[in-house]
Scaffold this active site. Structure first.
Site, PDB file in Angstrom:
ATOM      1  N   ARG A   1     -19.059  35.514  -9.459  1.00  0.00           N
ATOM      2  CA  ARG A   1     -18.266  36.065  -8.360  1.00  0.00           C
ATOM      3  C   ARG A   1     -18.889  35.732  -6.993  1.00  0.00           C
ATOM      4  O   ARG A   1     -18.166  35.595  -6.012  1.00  0.00           O
ATOM      5  CB  ARG A   1     -18.124  37.587  -8.512  1.00  0.00           C
ATOM      6  CG  ARG A   1     -16.983  37.947  -9.452  1.00  0.00           C
ATOM      7  CD  ARG A   1     -16.814  39.435  -9.551  1.00  0.00           C
ATOM      8  NE  ARG A   1     -15.548  39.770 -10.186  1.00  0.00           N
ATOM      9  CZ  ARG A   1     -15.345  40.866 -10.915  1.00  0.00           C
ATOM     10  NH1 ARG A   1     -16.321  41.733 -11.090  1.00  0.00           N
ATOM     11  NH2 ARG A   1     -14.167  41.095 -11.449  1.00  0.00           N
TER      12      ARG A   1
ATOM     13  N   GLY B   1     -14.315  40.085 -14.483  1.00  0.00           N
ATOM     14  CA  GLY B   1     -15.717  39.832 -14.196  1.00  0.00           C
ATOM     15  C   GLY B   1     -16.521  39.621 -15.464  1.00  0.00           C
ATOM     16  O   GLY B   1     -17.265  38.643 -15.589  1.00  0.00           O
TER      17      GLY B   1
ATOM     18  N   GLY C   1      -8.559  43.433 -14.032  1.00  0.00           N
ATOM     19  CA  GLY C   1      -7.527  44.418 -13.710  1.00  0.00           C
ATOM     20  C   GLY C   1      -6.546  43.870 -12.681  1.00  0.00           C
ATOM     21  O   GLY C   1      -5.332  44.072 -12.779  1.00  0.00           O
TER      22      GLY C   1
HETATM   23  N1  ADP Z   1     -15.976  47.991 -28.737  1.00  0.00           N
HETATM   24  C1  ADP Z   1     -16.513  48.156 -27.535  1.00  0.00           C
HETATM   25  N2  ADP Z   1     -17.128  49.332 -27.213  1.00  0.00           N
HETATM   26  C2  ADP Z   1     -17.702  49.489 -25.993  1.00  0.00           C
HETATM   27  N3  ADP Z   1     -17.688  48.563 -25.013  1.00  0.00           N
HETATM   28  C3  ADP Z   1     -17.087  47.402 -25.274  1.00  0.00           C
HETATM   29  C4  ADP Z   1     -16.465  47.132 -26.530  1.00  0.00           C
HETATM   30  N4  ADP Z   1     -15.950  45.888 -26.496  1.00  0.00           N
HETATM   31  C5  ADP Z   1     -16.233  45.386 -25.275  1.00  0.00           C
HETATM   32  N5  ADP Z   1     -16.926  46.271 -24.535  1.00  0.00           N
HETATM   33  C6  ADP Z   1     -17.473  46.097 -23.172  1.00  0.00           C
HETATM   34  O1  ADP Z   1     -16.449  45.863 -22.252  1.00  0.00           O
HETATM   35  C7  ADP Z   1     -17.055  45.396 -21.061  1.00  0.00           C
HETATM   36  C8  ADP Z   1     -16.077  44.605 -20.246  1.00  0.00           C
HETATM   37  O2  ADP Z   1     -14.897  45.350 -20.023  1.00  0.00           O
HETATM   38  P1  ADP Z   1     -13.958  45.173 -18.743  1.00  0.00           P
HETATM   39  O3  ADP Z   1     -14.705  45.535 -17.509  1.00  0.00           O
HETATM   40  O4  ADP Z   1     -12.716  45.896 -19.045  1.00  0.00           O
HETATM   41  O5  ADP Z   1     -13.688  43.583 -18.728  1.00  0.00           O
HETATM   42  P2  ADP Z   1     -13.490  42.592 -17.492  1.00  0.00           P
HETATM   43  O6  ADP Z   1     -14.617  42.808 -16.515  1.00  0.00           O
HETATM   44  O7  ADP Z   1     -13.506  41.220 -18.089  1.00  0.00           O
HETATM   45  O8  ADP Z   1     -12.151  42.947 -16.894  1.00  0.00           O
HETATM   46  C9  ADP Z   1     -18.246  44.580 -21.513  1.00  0.00           C
HETATM   47  O9  ADP Z   1     -19.386  45.020 -20.804  1.00  0.00           O
HETATM   48  C10 ADP Z   1     -18.363  44.883 -23.017  1.00  0.00           C
HETATM   49  O10 ADP Z   1     -19.678  45.164 -23.425  1.00  0.00           O
HETATM   50  O1  X15 Z   2     -14.873  44.271 -11.932  1.00  0.00           O
HETATM   51  C1  X15 Z   2     -13.769  44.408 -11.432  1.00  0.00           C
HETATM   52  O2  X15 Z   2     -12.632  44.381 -12.149  1.00  0.00           O
HETATM   53  P1  X15 Z   2     -12.444  43.801 -13.660  1.00  0.00           P
HETATM   54  O3  X15 Z   2     -13.513  44.409 -14.552  1.00  0.00           O
HETATM   55  O4  X15 Z   2     -11.062  44.288 -14.034  1.00  0.00           O
HETATM   56  O5  X15 Z   2     -12.524  42.294 -13.572  1.00  0.00           O
HETATM   57  C2  X15 Z   2     -13.554  44.554  -9.945  1.00  0.00           C
HETATM   58  O6  X15 Z   2     -14.751  44.357  -9.228  1.00  0.00           O
HETATM   59  C3  X15 Z   2     -12.938  45.903  -9.641  1.00  0.00           C
HETATM   60  O7  X15 Z   2     -13.812  46.922 -10.043  1.00  0.00           O
HETATM   61  P2  X15 Z   2     -13.237  48.368 -10.460  1.00  0.00           P
HETATM   62  O8  X15 Z   2     -12.446  48.194 -11.752  1.00  0.00           O
HETATM   63  O9  X15 Z   2     -14.451  49.244 -10.618  1.00  0.00           O
HETATM   64  O10 X15 Z   2     -12.336  48.817  -9.325  1.00  0.00           O
END
Ligand code: ADP
Ligand code: X15
Length: 395
Positions: free
Chosen positions: A34, A352, A376
């Site tokens: 990022r 992220g 998100g």
């Molecule tokens: N079964 C699970 N239980 C707890 N945490 C999980 C599980 N599967 C994935 N995760 C966690 O989800 C996190 C990412 O989720 P999220 O922030 O929603 O994704 P992104 O940042 O790609 O949008 C990772 O740190 C991962 O360790």
């Molecule tokens: O990590 C983020 O979003 P993402 O996990 O959905 O990619 C953004 O920095 C937004 O963070 P937030 O979901 O705590 O508002």
């Protein structure tokens, strides 16, 4: 939306809202994707003689100053990547930020401390948010919105601040929106969406709209357990959003009605605690023992998911399939990444942690159609929602 080219930035202080929410291990940045994504806009502004004040959040400190969420390590990394010193303000819009902003010279860059250390940033109360945005506005003459990963947040620095300063969209926001538009305007079919991760309640809502656009929805990660519970199965100590069970039941019913295929894991890697060296084994998805937590989809599920992606022509993926940060629980995420690549489809990976996961697992970024900095944010864009951070830039 106006672009940076439409702003007269030379000699002016430009507040750049970036998304620098990177994964950290202590104060070590484990993936700087990022920060790298924010460079082109900052470099362009510098080269045109702007005084650049970057604002960003890290984690969810909930309006409190919490040193473990300090952006200081990010300032250091940003400076390394830019090849210049990045001044760091020890507060967000207070004395330090004002001093740093006033001392900036043309072409220089500063980063202020985590915006979410201030309760006004994320407040639901418009007046409280507005008061914080007023303070931020005093730091700058112009605003550039470039934090695509946060544009779905109605936060002071994302939504209220651009309404107070002449503003434009940065290059990252333009690029991201351009790619995602391709997914909303007649995606080539079959169109598969893979959802996982841990921000379950944030992201479940997107399914409502996906039921009208996707042909197939694959569910992994922490999201799985609310689905399994909705089907009447026990999920042990796994991540569960109990109050979302009726919503998920409704999704399953509507999917059946509309011919949208939900693909759920058939097996789960269940651990006895949340740790890399936890005892773990593979269990059937409908037989997670009490006290055990599902930390990855199992090998049969990984195969099933890859099979369900093989004939897709368009794939959007957000959210790791398991806790990929710990080696024993990275298999599902690795298999899905490989499945995207092998499909030959137009693929978009958003989020992220999802983006960090594909890099950490050794995949080439160029193997994917697009790696989005927002999970998100891209999901809400695909939902057709009005994104506050984009709406404010369009005004
Ligand atoms: N079964 C699970 N239980 C707890 N945490 C999980 C599980 N599967 C994935 N995760 C966690 O989800 C996190 C990412 O989720 P999220 O922030 O929603 O994704 P992104 O940042 O790609 O949008 C990772 O740190 C991962 O360790
Ligand atoms: O990590 C983020 O979003 P993402 O996990 O959905 O990619 C953004 O920095 C937004 O963070 P937030 O979901 O705590 O508002």
């Amino acid at each position: 939306m106006r672009t940076i080219e439409d702003l007269d930035v030379a000699g002016n202080r430009v507040f750049v809202r970036a998304d620098l929410n990177v994964p950290l291990d202590g104060d070590r940045i484990t993936d700087d994707g990022r920060i790298r994504a924010s460079l082109p806009t900052i470099e362009k502004l510098r080269s045109r003689g702007a005084r650049v004040i970057v604002g960003a959040h890290l984690g969810r400190p909930k309006g409190e100053v919490r040193p473990e969420f300090s952006l200081r390590p990010v300032a250091a990394r940003l400076g390394e990547l830019l090849g210049t010193d990045v001044h760091f303000a020890a507060d967000t819009a207070g004395e330090s930020a004002r001093e740093v902003s006033a001392a900036l010279r043309d072409g220089e860059v500063a980063l202020v401390e985590n915006l979410r250390f201030e309760p006004g940033e994320t407040s639901k109360d418009e007046a409280e948010r507005g008061a914080f945005a007023d303070r931020l506005a005093r730091l700058a003459d112009l605003y550039v919105g470039d934090g695509f990963g946060a544009v779905h947040r109605r936060h002071a620095s994302v939504f209220d601040l651009p309404r107070r300063l002449p503003h434009a969209a940065g290059g990252l926001v333009f690029t991201e929106v351009g790619v995602l538009r391709r997914l909303t305007e007649s995606p080539e079919r079959p169109y598969a969406v893979v959802l996982g991760g841990s921000k379950v309640s944030d992201k479940l809502g997107v399914i409502d709209n996906l039921l009208g656009t996707a042909d197939r929805i694959l569910v992994g990660g922490g999201m799985v357990f609310t689905f399994l519970a909705a089907q009447g199965h026990e999920v042990g100590a796994s991540l569960l959003e109990r109050d979302q069970i009726p919503t998920v039941q409704e999704y399953l019913r509507r999917a059946a009605e509309r011919g949208v295929e939900f693909v759920l894991p058939v097996d789960i890697v269940a651990a006895d605690r949340f740790a890399a060296d936890a005892g773990h084994d593979v269990v059937a998805a409908d037989a997670i023992p009490a006290g055990r937590m599902g930390l990855d989809i199992g090998p049969r599920s990984a195969e099933l998911f890859a099979h369900k992606l093989a004939d897709a022509k368009t794939i959007f993926w957000n959210g790791p399939m398991g806790v990929f940060e710990m080696a024993p629980f990275a298999g599902g995420t690795r298999a899905v990444a490989q499945g995207l690549i092998d499909s030959g489809a137009f693929t978009v990976v958003g989020g992220g942690d999802s983006a960090a996961a594909v890099r950490a697992l050794g995949f080439e970024e160029s193997a994917f159609g697009h790696i989005s900095t927002g999970g998100g944010a891209s999901l809400e864009y695909l939902e057709g929602k009005n994104l506050p951070g984009i709406a404010a830039l369009e005004e």
